[in-house]
Design an enzyme around this catalytic site. Structure first.
Site, PDB file in Angstrom:
ATOM      1  N   LYS A  45      30.312  45.062  35.564  1.00 12.47           N
ATOM      2  CA  LYS A  45      31.457  45.807  36.195  1.00 12.47           C
ATOM      3  C   LYS A  45      31.175  46.681  37.142  1.00 12.47           C
ATOM      4  CE  LYS A  45      35.566  47.419  35.883  1.00 12.47           C
ATOM      5  NZ  LYS A  45      36.377  46.910  36.821  1.00 12.47           N
ATOM      6  N   ASN A 100      27.394  44.993  40.747  1.00 16.09           N
ATOM      7  CA  ASN A 100      28.622  45.539  41.631  1.00 16.09           C
ATOM      8  C   ASN A 100      28.928  46.942  41.704  1.00 16.09           C
ATOM      9  OD1 ASN A 100      31.546  45.992  42.032  1.00 16.09           O
ATOM     10  ND2 ASN A 100      31.612  43.985  42.491  1.00 16.09           N
ATOM     11  N   ASN A 128      31.138  46.703  46.676  1.00 16.29           N
ATOM     12  CA  ASN A 128      32.719  46.164  46.822  1.00 16.29           C
ATOM     13  C   ASN A 128      33.120  47.272  47.493  1.00 16.29           C
ATOM     14  OD1 ASN A 128      35.208  45.762  45.960  1.00 16.29           O
ATOM     15  ND2 ASN A 128      35.092  46.328  43.890  1.00 16.29           N
ATOM     16  N   CYS A 131      38.395  46.862  46.425  1.00 23.16           N
ATOM     17  CA  CYS A 131      39.102  46.958  45.346  1.00 23.16           C
ATOM     18  C   CYS A 131      40.571  47.546  45.733  1.00 23.16           C
ATOM     19  CB  CYS A 131      38.702  48.135  44.410  1.00 23.16           C
ATOM     20  SG  CYS A 131      39.760  48.552  42.941  1.00 23.16           S
ATOM     21  N   LYS A 166      31.257  42.574  49.259  1.00 24.47           N
ATOM     22  CA  LYS A 166      32.339  41.869  48.710  1.00 24.47           C
ATOM     23  C   LYS A 166      33.544  42.345  49.725  1.00 24.47           C
ATOM     24  CE  LYS A 166      34.748  40.894  44.324  1.00 24.47           C
ATOM     25  NZ  LYS A 166      34.690  40.929  43.030  1.00 24.47           N
ATOM     26  N   ASN A 193      37.892  39.057  47.506  1.00 24.24           N
ATOM     27  CA  ASN A 193      38.473  39.916  46.007  1.00 24.24           C
ATOM     28  C   ASN A 193      39.815  39.312  46.107  1.00 24.24           C
ATOM     29  OD1 ASN A 193      39.024  41.850  44.111  1.00 24.24           O
ATOM     30  ND2 ASN A 193      37.553  43.256  45.075  1.00 24.24           N
ATOM     31  N   THR A 194      40.855  40.146  45.143  1.00 24.45           N
ATOM     32  CA  THR A 194      42.031  39.643  44.932  1.00 24.45           C
ATOM     33  C   THR A 194      42.986  39.912  45.985  1.00 24.45           C
ATOM     34  OG1 THR A 194      42.263  41.882  43.808  1.00 24.45           O
ATOM     35  CG2 THR A 194      41.805  40.089  42.386  1.00 24.45           C
ATOM     36  N   GLY A 244      37.380  33.038  43.970  1.00 24.98           N
ATOM     37  CA  GLY A 244      38.961  33.100  44.056  1.00 24.98           C
ATOM     38  C   GLY A 244      39.472  31.916  43.383  1.00 24.98           C
ATOM     39  N   GLY A 245      39.907  32.041  42.242  1.00 23.44           N
ATOM     40  CA  GLY A 245      40.467  30.994  41.495  1.00 23.44           C
ATOM     41  C   GLY A 245      39.602  29.476  40.884  1.00 23.44           C
TER      42      GLY A 245
HETATM   43  C1  SIN Z   1      39.453  46.978  39.299  1.00 22.37           C
HETATM   44  O1  SIN Z   1      38.881  47.565  38.424  1.00 22.37           O
HETATM   45  O2  SIN Z   1      40.374  47.673  39.523  1.00 22.37           O
HETATM   46  C2  SIN Z   1      39.263  45.617  39.829  1.00 22.37           C
HETATM   47  C3  SIN Z   1      38.301  45.692  40.912  1.00 22.37           C
HETATM   48  C4  SIN Z   1      38.507  45.200  42.262  1.00 22.37           C
HETATM   49  O3  SIN Z   1      39.332  44.344  42.235  1.00 22.37           O
HETATM   50  O4  SIN Z   1      37.702  45.237  42.888  1.00 22.37           O
END
Ligand code: SIN
Length: 303
Positions: A45, A100, A128, A131, A166, A193-194, A244-245
């Site tokens: 995490k 991470n 990262n 986010c 990332k 990432n998302t 990703g998916g």
């Molecule tokens: C989050 O903890 O909000 C997600 C982390 C991320 O998407 O990088």
């Protein structure tokens, strides 16, 4: 007998499957379900300097073929990660892990990496800069090539371990950020990432997520991730962890053909806690089906 080994900047993995940060805790939570040493590695995490409670709830919205999260980098802070979480993790996982790291300033990224650098089990840093769920940090570093490069330079000065960055898909041209990170000294890249997304509750007529928007992940984004990995592979000479998916062994092969050396499995772990194990167990069958003897031979094979 097929060969599933891959190598990320000198860190050899038995297979390319890495549960993604934020979907696998510190591993020990899943070790109650199966022997997690089957994994190639896992990314724990996202860690910040100070403890973070995260965003207000609701933080999750369901979508067909995916989900939106706005967790907000909840974590106990680097000192507790080192003193409490990593020792528990080390009891059930005996391979190098991916750390991470998140931050709200260049100095924070540097300080977190400096402290984690002394942990022998950390094989790779995953920085990262993507986010979407926090203000004044996270993604704001990942949407500008100069800011992204500045983070890489600061972090590289703190460690001799490989530094992967990332990347966010929420940019016009992800290759521009990727090239800037490589030029600044990044050893590898993790993408994607998302994607930013939202849902609105028809009863309340308000956003489902308290923070209004969040990061969209899951099988729906696989083709988006695939094309970004494909494009970035053509522009850089450093390894890519594709994500990703991904939810099947076939997806792993496809992502590697696009250019990934390894993959991260994210949302699938939240639907089925055995997903990463099941994907690994199915790799040999799928490799045989497509006449693949050594996984490392197919990296970038679609180009
Ligand atoms: C989050 O903890 O909000 C997600 C982390 C991320 O998407 O990088």
């Amino acid at each position: 007998m097929v060969d599933t080994k891959v190598n990320l900047s000198g860190v050899e993995l038995d297979n390319p499957v890495i549960p993604a940060s934020g979907t696998f805790g510190y591993g020990y939570e899943f070790a109650e379900l199966y022997d997690i040493n089957i994994l190639g590695s896992f990314s724990f995490k996202g860690t910040t300097l100070q403890p973070r409670f995260g965003n207000p709830t609701p933080r999750i919205a369901e979508c067909s073929e995916g989900m939106i999260n706005s967790v907000g980098l909840q974590n106990p802070g680097v000192d507790k990660v080192i003193s409490e979480e990593i020792p528990k993790m080390a009891k059930c996982f005996n391979k190098p892990v991916v750390a991470n790291v998140s931050g709200f300033s260049l100095d924070e990224y540097a300080q977190v990496v400096r402290r984690l650098d002394s942990v022998p089990q950390i094989g790779i840093f995953e920085v990262n800069i993507s986010c979407p769920n926090v203000h004044n940090g996270g993604m704001s570093f990942g949407t500008d090539p100069k800011n992204a490069a500045d983070v890489v330079k600061r972090v590289k000065a703190e460690t001799n371990k490989p530094v992967y960055v990332k990347l966010t898909p929420n940019v016009t041209d992800i290759t521009e950020i990727a090239v800037a990170c490589e030029a600044a000294g990044a050893d590898g890249l993790s993408l994607i990432n998302t994607l930013l997304g939202m849902r609105i509750d028809l009863k309340t007529k308000k956003p489902v997520i308290a923070n209004k928007m969040g990061g969209f992940s899951g099988p729906a984004i696989f083709p988006v991730a695939l094309q970004m990995v494909y494009k970035v592979y053509e522009k850089v000479n450093i390894p890519i962890i594709g994500m990703g998916g991904i939810s099947s062994a076939e997806d792993v092969i496809e992502m590697m053909l696009a250019g990934a050396t390894a993959v991260e499995v994210g949302a699938a772990n939240l639907v089925n806690p055995y997903a990463s194990r099941d994907i690994i167990n199915d790799l040999e069958r799928v490799m045989k089906k497509y006449n693949i003897e050594r996984l490392c031979d197919i990296i970038g094979g679609a180009h």
